[in-house]
Design a protein around this motif. Structure first.
Motif, short mmCIF file in Angstrom:
data_model
loop_
_atom_site.label_atom_id
_atom_site.label_comp_id
_atom_site.label_asym_id
_atom_site.label_seq_id
_atom_site.Cartn_x
_atom_site.Cartn_y
_atom_site.Cartn_z
N ASN A 74 0.82 -1.16 0.00
CA ASN A 74 -0.10 -0.04 -0.10
C ASN A 74 0.85 1.23 0.07
OD1 ASN A 74 -2.24 -1.30 0.07
ND2 ASN A 74 -2.50 -1.73 2.43
N THR A 75 1.80 1.24 0.79
CA THR A 75 2.92 2.32 0.85
C THR A 75 3.50 2.64 -0.59
OG1 THR A 75 3.65 1.91 3.10
CG2 THR A 75 4.91 3.46 1.91
N LYS A 76 3.97 1.55 -1.19
CA LYS A 76 4.21 1.83 -2.58
C LYS A 76 3.18 2.16 -3.77
CE LYS A 76 5.87 -1.48 -6.22
NZ LYS A 76 4.70 -1.20 -7.16
N ARG A 77 2.08 1.66 -3.71
CA ARG A 77 1.02 2.10 -4.24
C ARG A 77 0.84 3.68 -4.19
NH1 ARG A 77 -4.35 1.93 -3.48
NH2 ARG A 77 -4.20 0.58 -1.60
N PHE B 54 20.70 -5.23 -1.78
CA PHE B 54 19.68 -6.28 -1.74
C PHE B 54 20.22 -7.48 -2.40
CE2 PHE B 54 16.60 -2.60 -1.75
CZ PHE B 54 15.66 -3.11 -0.90
N VAL B 55 21.22 -7.65 -3.00
CA VAL B 55 21.71 -8.78 -3.35
C VAL B 55 21.98 -10.00 -2.22
CG1 VAL B 55 24.00 -9.98 -4.51
CG2 VAL B 55 22.97 -7.91 -5.48
N ASP B 56 22.80 -9.37 -1.11
CA ASP B 56 23.09 -10.15 0.12
C ASP B 56 21.80 -10.29 0.89
OD1 ASP B 56 25.68 -9.87 -0.42
OD2 ASP B 56 26.03 -8.58 0.91
N ILE B 57 20.69 -9.49 0.74
CA ILE B 57 19.51 -9.70 1.36
C ILE B 57 18.57 -10.78 0.50
CG2 ILE B 57 17.21 -8.88 1.84
CD1 ILE B 57 18.48 -6.06 2.43
N HIS B 58 18.73 -10.95 -0.69
CA HIS B 58 18.07 -11.66 -1.71
C HIS B 58 18.56 -13.17 -1.25
CE1 HIS B 58 15.03 -12.95 -4.44
NE2 HIS B 58 16.06 -13.53 -5.36
N LEU C 253 13.61 1.49 -3.81
CA LEU C 253 13.60 0.62 -2.48
C LEU C 253 12.10 -0.01 -1.89
CD1 LEU C 253 15.36 0.76 0.30
CD2 LEU C 253 13.73 2.14 1.33
N LEU C 254 11.14 0.50 -2.39
CA LEU C 254 10.09 0.16 -2.02
C LEU C 254 9.72 -1.02 -3.09
CD1 LEU C 254 7.61 3.21 -1.40
CD2 LEU C 254 8.54 1.68 0.15
N ASN C 255 9.99 -0.88 -4.29
CA ASN C 255 9.63 -2.06 -5.10
C ASN C 255 10.54 -3.17 -4.73
OD1 ASN C 255 7.96 -0.63 -7.04
ND2 ASN C 255 9.70 0.09 -8.11
N ASN C 256 11.93 -3.24 -4.48
CA ASN C 256 12.80 -4.13 -4.29
C ASN C 256 12.13 -4.60 -2.73
OD1 ASN C 256 14.43 -4.00 -6.40
ND2 ASN C 256 15.85 -2.35 -5.11
N TRP C 257 11.88 -4.05 -1.70
CA TRP C 257 11.27 -4.52 -0.53
C TRP C 257 10.14 -5.45 -0.69
CZ3 TRP C 257 13.92 -6.14 3.42
CH2 TRP C 257 15.20 -5.37 3.78
N TYR C 258 9.17 -4.88 -1.37
CA TYR C 258 8.06 -5.40 -1.55
C TYR C 258 8.30 -6.76 -2.54
CZ TYR C 258 3.45 -6.77 -3.35
OH TYR C 258 2.34 -7.37 -3.53
N SER C 259 9.33 -6.73 -3.54
CA SER C 259 9.63 -8.02 -4.27
C SER C 259 10.14 -8.90 -3.56
CB SER C 259 10.45 -7.62 -5.53
OG SER C 259 9.76 -6.79 -6.30
N CYS D 40 8.25 -12.30 -10.33
CA CYS D 40 9.24 -12.62 -9.43
C CYS D 40 10.61 -13.16 -10.40
CB CYS D 40 8.59 -13.95 -8.59
SG CYS D 40 7.59 -13.45 -7.39
N ALA D 41 10.31 -13.87 -11.43
CA ALA D 41 11.23 -14.48 -12.20
C ALA D 41 12.20 -13.33 -12.73
CB ALA D 41 10.68 -15.04 -13.48
N ALA D 42 11.48 -12.27 -13.15
CA ALA D 42 12.33 -10.91 -13.64
C ALA D 42 13.15 -10.47 -12.31
CB ALA D 42 11.42 -9.69 -13.86
N PHE D 43 12.73 -10.39 -11.10
CA PHE D 43 13.21 -10.06 -9.83
C PHE D 43 14.54 -10.88 -9.61
CE2 PHE D 43 13.67 -9.77 -5.28
CZ PHE D 43 14.36 -8.48 -5.14
N HIS D 44 14.45 -12.30 -9.75
CA HIS D 44 15.41 -13.00 -9.33
C HIS D 44 16.48 -12.87 -10.47
CE1 HIS D 44 13.06 -14.94 -6.62
NE2 HIS D 44 12.28 -15.91 -7.42
N ALA D 45 16.13 -12.61 -11.67
CA ALA D 45 17.20 -12.55 -12.74
C ALA D 45 18.10 -11.22 -12.62
CB ALA D 45 16.46 -12.42 -14.10
#
Length: 285
Positions: free
Chosen positions: A80-83, A111-115, A239-245, A259-264
């Motif tokens: 909701n915050t992102k939207r 975000f690489v280490d986080i993911h 930041l919001l896009n990455n955290w939500y993903s 999700c596949a695009a985010f993983h890639a």
């Protein structure tokens, strides 16, 4: 034998013999059937209702459900915050004056280490995956949102040295965007704190002095204001896009296209990071 049967009708004798033979054959079968029925009658109704799935079903872990519910609430809050931010950001008049860049005052998140963080090893104190994931992600999410809260408050207090009449409309839209963003950001941070307290997790300390805000001037002209705004709003949107993903797309979820695009994207960044590290090692050796 003939003495005992003397005077006994032969037909009746034959009939009695046949009955005796039938009884000898049938009685064991009937006895087994009766015993089988008795065993089923003694069996309680509850046993008959138990299925194979029920016997294999494990009791739910209340702690796991608690952490999952807390994570789900925060994920929805982030969505909701992102939207709302995306909607408000569209109203901002972005001109060609903007310049890309990563100044020192912009918060950076790895975000690489986080993911690619491994939640399965080591197994500490019998904690579940949900609990370990929550305790790993929440302090990082809390810190990054607090950093942007500080950043936007600083931008909100910027004093313009000079601007023309056409910049007045931008100032109005900018002020509304900052006010709405700070309000939603404050609400999201409060949601994170509330859910951390709900699972008896300590709120991590936040040190504002560690942010590199010295180069972010509070007295700027219109051009510099535009540039700073664009960099800050773009960084916050990413930041919001990455955290939500990150919450929506665990590593084992690959069927979803987004999700596949985010993983890639994360995998590509991981490859670039390893390449840079290997290059730096070779240069120093």
């Amino acid at each position: 034998m003939d003495v005992f049967l003397t005077g006994f009708p032969k037909k009746l004798l034959v009939a009695v013999s046949v009955v005796i033979l039938i009884a000898m054959c049938v009685t064991p079968v009937d006895a087994r059937s009766v015993e089988h029925r008795r065993r089923h009658q003694r069996r309680p109704d509850s046993m008959a209702e138990i299925t194979k799935d029920d016997t294999l079903k494990r009791p739910k872990n209340s702690n796991t459900e608690q952490y999952r519910n807390a994570t789900r609430k925060i994920k929805h809050k982030l969505r909701n915050t992102k939207r709302f931010f995306d909607q408000d950001r569209k109203r901002l008049n972005e001109t060609r004056e903007y310049r890309d860049g990563m100044p020192g005052w912009l918060p950076a998140v790895n975000f690489v280490d986080i993911h690619f963080h491994d939640y399965r090893t080591p197994r500490k104190n019998g904690k579940t995956i949900s609990e370990r994931k929550f305790t790993y992600l929440m302090p990082k999410l809390y810190k990054t949102l607090k950093e942007y809260e500080v950043l936007f408050k600083r931008l909100d207090n910027v004093q313009l040295e000079s601007w023309d009449h056409s910049f007045t409309n931008y100032i109005i839209v900018r002020q509304n965007l900052l006010s709405n963003t700070l309000a939603k950001l404050f609400s999201t941070i409060a949601e994170i704190q509330e859910n951390m307290v709900a699972v008896k997790m300590q709120i991590p300390p936040f040190d504002e002095s560690r942010m590199k805000l010295e180069t972010l001037k509070t007295k700027v002209d219109a051009t510099q204001c535009l540039k700073n705004d664009y960099i800050a709003f773009r960084g916050y949107g990413n930041l919001l896009n990455n955290w939500y993903s990150e919450f929506r797309c665990p590593l084992n979820k690959k069927a979803d296209k987004k999700c596949a695009a985010f993983h890639a994207k994360m995998k590509e960044k991981l490859g670039n990071k390893r390449f840079k590290n290997n290059r730096n090692v070779s240069l120093t050796s």
